[in-house]
Design a protein around this motif. Structure first.
Motif, PDB file in Angstrom:
ATOM      1  N   TYR A   1      -3.305  11.043 -25.058  1.00 21.21           N
ATOM      2  CA  TYR A   1      -4.458  11.926 -24.172  1.00 21.21           C
ATOM      3  C   TYR A   1      -4.699  11.754 -22.641  1.00 21.21           C
ATOM      4  O   TYR A   1      -4.866  13.005 -22.148  1.00 21.21           O
ATOM      5  CB  TYR A   1      -5.698  12.093 -25.136  1.00 21.21           C
ATOM      6  CG  TYR A   1      -6.440  12.682 -24.728  1.00 21.21           C
ATOM      7  CD1 TYR A   1      -6.242  14.100 -25.743  1.00 21.21           C
ATOM      8  CD2 TYR A   1      -7.328  13.301 -24.051  1.00 21.21           C
ATOM      9  CE1 TYR A   1      -7.444  15.250 -25.583  1.00 21.21           C
ATOM     10  CE2 TYR A   1      -8.324  14.088 -23.979  1.00 21.21           C
ATOM     11  CZ  TYR A   1      -8.098  15.225 -25.109  1.00 21.21           C
ATOM     12  OH  TYR A   1      -9.245  16.176 -24.479  1.00 21.21           O
ATOM     13  N   LYS A   2      -5.357  11.035 -21.871  1.00 18.59           N
ATOM     14  CA  LYS A   2      -5.079  10.949 -20.309  1.00 18.59           C
ATOM     15  C   LYS A   2      -4.780  11.312 -19.780  1.00 18.59           C
ATOM     16  O   LYS A   2      -4.344  11.783 -18.907  1.00 18.59           O
ATOM     17  CB  LYS A   2      -5.882   9.949 -19.957  1.00 18.59           C
ATOM     18  CG  LYS A   2      -8.048   8.839 -21.055  1.00 18.59           C
ATOM     19  CD  LYS A   2      -7.961   8.424 -20.213  1.00 18.59           C
ATOM     20  CE  LYS A   2      -9.799   8.062 -20.673  1.00 18.59           C
ATOM     21  NZ  LYS A   2      -9.928   6.971 -20.226  1.00 18.59           N
ATOM     22  N   LEU A   3      -3.196  10.872 -20.258  1.00 19.58           N
ATOM     23  CA  LEU A   3      -1.689  11.635 -19.634  1.00 19.58           C
ATOM     24  C   LEU A   3      -0.981  12.415 -19.948  1.00 19.58           C
ATOM     25  O   LEU A   3       0.037  12.499 -20.071  1.00 19.58           O
ATOM     26  CB  LEU A   3      -0.977  10.301 -18.733  1.00 19.58           C
ATOM     27  CG  LEU A   3      -1.371   9.122 -18.289  1.00 19.58           C
ATOM     28  CD1 LEU A   3      -1.289   7.544 -18.823  1.00 19.58           C
ATOM     29  CD2 LEU A   3      -2.034   9.081 -17.305  1.00 19.58           C
ATOM     30  N   ASN A   4      -1.735  13.278 -20.647  1.00 20.68           N
ATOM     31  CA  ASN A   4      -0.975  14.799 -20.968  1.00 20.68           C
ATOM     32  C   ASN A   4       0.128  14.162 -21.527  1.00 20.68           C
ATOM     33  O   ASN A   4       1.415  15.033 -21.394  1.00 20.68           O
ATOM     34  CB  ASN A   4      -1.252  15.428 -19.884  1.00 20.68           C
ATOM     35  CG  ASN A   4      -2.343  15.908 -19.171  1.00 20.68           C
ATOM     36  OD1 ASN A   4      -3.232  16.136 -19.919  1.00 20.68           O
ATOM     37  ND2 ASN A   4      -1.881  16.090 -17.902  1.00 20.68           N
ATOM     38  N   ILE A   5       0.213  13.418 -23.049  1.00 22.85           N
ATOM     39  CA  ILE A   5       1.001  13.415 -23.688  1.00 22.85           C
ATOM     40  C   ILE A   5       1.319  14.436 -24.947  1.00 22.85           C
ATOM     41  O   ILE A   5       0.114  14.577 -25.545  1.00 22.85           O
ATOM     42  CB  ILE A   5       1.586  11.767 -24.316  1.00 22.85           C
ATOM     43  CG1 ILE A   5       1.850  11.026 -23.359  1.00 22.85           C
ATOM     44  CG2 ILE A   5       2.710  11.964 -25.042  1.00 22.85           C
ATOM     45  CD1 ILE A   5       2.784  11.040 -22.734  1.00 22.85           C
ATOM     46  N   ASP A   6       2.007  14.834 -25.630  1.00 21.32           N
ATOM     47  CA  ASP A   6       1.990  16.184 -26.624  1.00 21.32           C
ATOM     48  C   ASP A   6       1.545  15.040 -27.618  1.00 21.32           C
ATOM     49  O   ASP A   6       2.240  13.893 -28.071  1.00 21.32           O
ATOM     50  CB  ASP A   6       4.141  16.648 -26.582  1.00 21.32           C
ATOM     51  CG  ASP A   6       4.608  16.860 -25.934  1.00 21.32           C
ATOM     52  OD1 ASP A   6       4.551  17.964 -25.562  1.00 21.32           O
ATOM     53  OD2 ASP A   6       4.898  15.982 -24.499  1.00 21.32           O
ATOM     54  N   ASP A   7       1.380  15.885 -28.228  1.00 19.81           N
ATOM     55  CA  ASP A   7       0.743  16.145 -29.727  1.00 19.81           C
ATOM     56  C   ASP A   7       1.181  15.418 -31.064  1.00 19.81           C
ATOM     57  O   ASP A   7       1.813  16.121 -31.768  1.00 19.81           O
ATOM     58  CB  ASP A   7      -0.498  16.987 -29.852  1.00 19.81           C
ATOM     59  CG  ASP A   7      -2.223  16.264 -31.474  1.00 19.81           C
ATOM     60  OD1 ASP A   7      -1.735  15.491 -31.502  1.00 19.81           O
ATOM     61  OD2 ASP A   7      -2.053  17.342 -31.123  1.00 19.81           O
ATOM     62  N   GLY A   8       2.257  14.577 -31.039  1.00 21.19           N
ATOM     63  CA  GLY A   8       3.037  14.325 -31.855  1.00 21.19           C
ATOM     64  C   GLY A   8       4.314  14.586 -31.471  1.00 21.19           C
ATOM     65  O   GLY A   8       4.501  15.339 -31.272  1.00 21.19           O
ATOM     66  N   ILE A   9       4.810  14.043 -32.924  1.00 21.63           N
ATOM     67  CA  ILE A   9       6.386  14.525 -33.349  1.00 21.63           C
ATOM     68  C   ILE A   9       6.593  16.334 -33.682  1.00 21.63           C
ATOM     69  O   ILE A   9       7.898  17.136 -32.841  1.00 21.63           O
ATOM     70  CB  ILE A   9       7.257  14.090 -33.983  1.00 21.63           C
ATOM     71  CG1 ILE A   9       7.165  14.146 -34.865  1.00 21.63           C
ATOM     72  CG2 ILE A   9       7.420  12.603 -33.627  1.00 21.63           C
ATOM     73  CD1 ILE A   9       8.034  13.241 -35.902  1.00 21.63           C
ATOM     74  N   GLN A  10       5.689  16.496 -34.092  1.00 21.93           N
ATOM     75  CA  GLN A  10       5.661  17.502 -33.884  1.00 21.93           C
ATOM     76  C   GLN A  10       5.385  18.635 -33.196  1.00 21.93           C
ATOM     77  O   GLN A  10       6.142  20.098 -33.098  1.00 21.93           O
ATOM     78  CB  GLN A  10       4.295  18.635 -35.076  1.00 21.93           C
ATOM     79  CG  GLN A  10       4.513  19.875 -35.497  1.00 21.93           C
ATOM     80  CD  GLN A  10       2.830  20.311 -36.374  1.00 21.93           C
ATOM     81  OE1 GLN A  10       1.957  19.000 -36.817  1.00 21.93           O
ATOM     82  NE2 GLN A  10       2.998  21.334 -37.379  1.00 21.93           N
ATOM     83  N   ALA A  11       5.131  18.627 -31.740  1.00 20.41           N
ATOM     84  CA  ALA A  11       4.990  19.224 -31.515  1.00 20.41           C
ATOM     85  C   ALA A  11       6.321  18.832 -30.185  1.00 20.41           C
ATOM     86  O   ALA A  11       6.654  19.785 -29.049  1.00 20.41           O
ATOM     87  CB  ALA A  11       4.354  18.869 -29.719  1.00 20.41           C
TER      88      ALA A  11
END
Length: 470
Positions: free
Chosen positions: A415-425
């Motif tokens: 979250y702090k490093l702006n990783i996409d919200d799961g494989i759906q994204a």
């Protein structure tokens, strides 16, 4: 006689004392079974030994300029220099060319490496290497470049081999490498893959729509030149995804099946795999890499000009590489190969845009919370320790909650490093999960090192849980 008796008593006392430093606590004893039991032990068929192998590593600011002297010292006559078109525009290449020229080293340049290479791009490099007649190789770039160079070196050294001969079984034949490959020096420009330390090369097999690879100690670089100056040019997303590759290398190797529960036991030491399972020496490197991630990872990405943070992550990449290069990885990587291989429309910032692409580090970490929640029952102590190393105060935590705790810690970093919200994204839905599972099944080289027995249903459950991360 009294002096002799005192000496004997001291030796007995020393041998009975336990070392309390983190590298040696617990000694070299790896139990054949653990609580809860990971696998039913078959001591006649499981391995009883582990071995360590890695490239020589030279670390330091500005050390890239020594590479020409290295080839001159080897009396190299013709060097095959491998990079990609983006790296070829950066200062590191000019440093390399100046050093080679200054030391009268002849070379040819191949800059047609594909980011996230495929069997097609590998074969292009192989054909170039076969025609060149090189007596040594130099890879300058990230994991894609280093892996491409390893493979070009291998098949140019064995020109009669079919491409699938050395590809990992069961996809390829997985033959042991018995030919002598040429010396290879690797100069990494990302802080992530650790490829400069390992005998592994990964690629997308287009017909399979999944990644696979070639793994042999024989193809590891002779020398990895790790120069922190070379990672200062990484864009934000490249730095983030590369760092999460380090992060998962360390976590997966530390929680992998212990080496003495891996089967089959090799009938010849030459056949002992590079990925052997967790072991006391790899553990040291994995733990230290995790400590460095905990201290420097976020700053190395969010503060582009923070040289100390990037320098430390550069070292962490090599440390984790030594760890996983001998212990292996497991489900985050095993599941990632289908995620990257089946991509339809996802484009990552800071990466080439000519084709859809899920960067490797992103495809690995996107399932990590669900993976470690699932693996925790096999070795909850290691999962809880990893959470503590990464910054969690575990004073009042219970082993029974280790999976949820480590998953939350990983999720917080993401979250702090702006990783996409799961494989759906990344463009996947529940209807894609059967195809992603099928792409994971051939990855036995790594999935077999998961610390728990696993089924197709387990893979599907982890992927379903990874549709959304937050």
């Amino acid at each position: 006689m009294a002096a002799k008796a005192r000496a004997v008593n001291l030796l007995r006392a020393a041998s009975g004392a336990s070392c309390r430093c983190p590298a040696h606590s617990g000694g070299l004893h790896y139990p054949v079974t653990s609580t809860p039991v990971r696998y039913a032990a078959d001591t006649k068929n499981t391995d009883y030994a582990f071995e360590m192998a890695c490239s020589n590593i030279r670390f330091g600011e500005g050390v890239t300029q020594e590479v020409g002297q290295d080839f001159a010292n080897m009396n190299a006559k013709k060097v095959g220099l491998v990079t990609d078109k983006n790296i070829s525009k950066l200062p590191v290449i000019q440093t390399v060319l100046d050093s080679l020229t200054k030391n009268n080293v002849k070379f040819d340049l191949f800059d047609d490496v594909t980011i996230e290479p495929t069997d097609v791009s590998f074969k292009k490099a192989i054909n170039w290497a076969k025609k060149g007649g090189y007596d040594s190789y130099l890879a300058v770039g990230g994991g894609s470049v280093m892996d491409t160079c390893k493979v070009a070196n291998l098949y140019a050294s064995d020109p009669e081999a079919d491409f699938m001969d050395y590809v990992n079984a069961p996809i390829g034949k997985g033959l042991p490498v018995t030919v002598a490959v040429k010396p290879l020096i690797a100069v990494p420009t990302t802080a992530g893959t650790g490829s400069e330390t390992t005998g592994v090369a990964v690629f997308d097999l287009k017909d399979l729509k999944a990644k696979t690879g070639i793994g042999s100690r024989a193809i590891r670089p002779l020398l990895g030149i790790v120069d922190p100056l070379n990672v200062m040019t990484m864009p934000n997303r490249v730095a983030a995804y590369s760092a999460f590759d380090v992060f998962c290398h360390a976590l997966e190797s530390y929680t992998a099946l212990p080496y003495n529960q891996r089967s089959p036991r090799p009938t010849n030491p030459h056949n002992r795999p590079a990925y052997q399972g967790s072991n006391p020496i790899s553990d040291v490197w994995a733990r230290q890499a995790l400590r460095m991630c905990g201290s420097y990872m976020i700053d190395s990405i969010n503060s582009t000009n923070n040289f100390e943070a990037r320098k430390q992550m550069c070292a962490a990449s090599a440390f984790a590489g030594i760890g996983f290069g001998n212990a292996g990885v497991h489900l985050c990587h095993g599941l990632s190969y289908g995620i990257s291989g089946n991509v339809r429309s996802y484009h990552a910032a800071d990466y080439p845009t000519e084709k859809a692409l899920v960067p490797h580090g992103l495809s690995v970490v996107i399932t990590a919370p669900a993976v470690f929640k699932w693996t925790a029952p096999a070795c909850p102590d290691r999962h809880l320790e990893a959470a503590q190393i990464l910054g969690r105060d575990t004073t009042n935590d219970k082993l029974a909650d280790a999976g949820d705790i480590l998953a939350d810690v990983i999720r917080d970093y993401c979250y702090k490093l702006n990783i996409d919200d799961g494989i759906q994204a990344l463009g996947y839905t529940s209807s894609d999960i059967p195809a992603l599972v099928e792409a994971t099944l051939p990855q036995e080289r790594v999935t077999k090192l998961a610390p728990r027995q696993k089924t197709k249903e387990d893979f599907a459950q982890i992927l379903e849980s990874s549709l959304k991360m937050y």
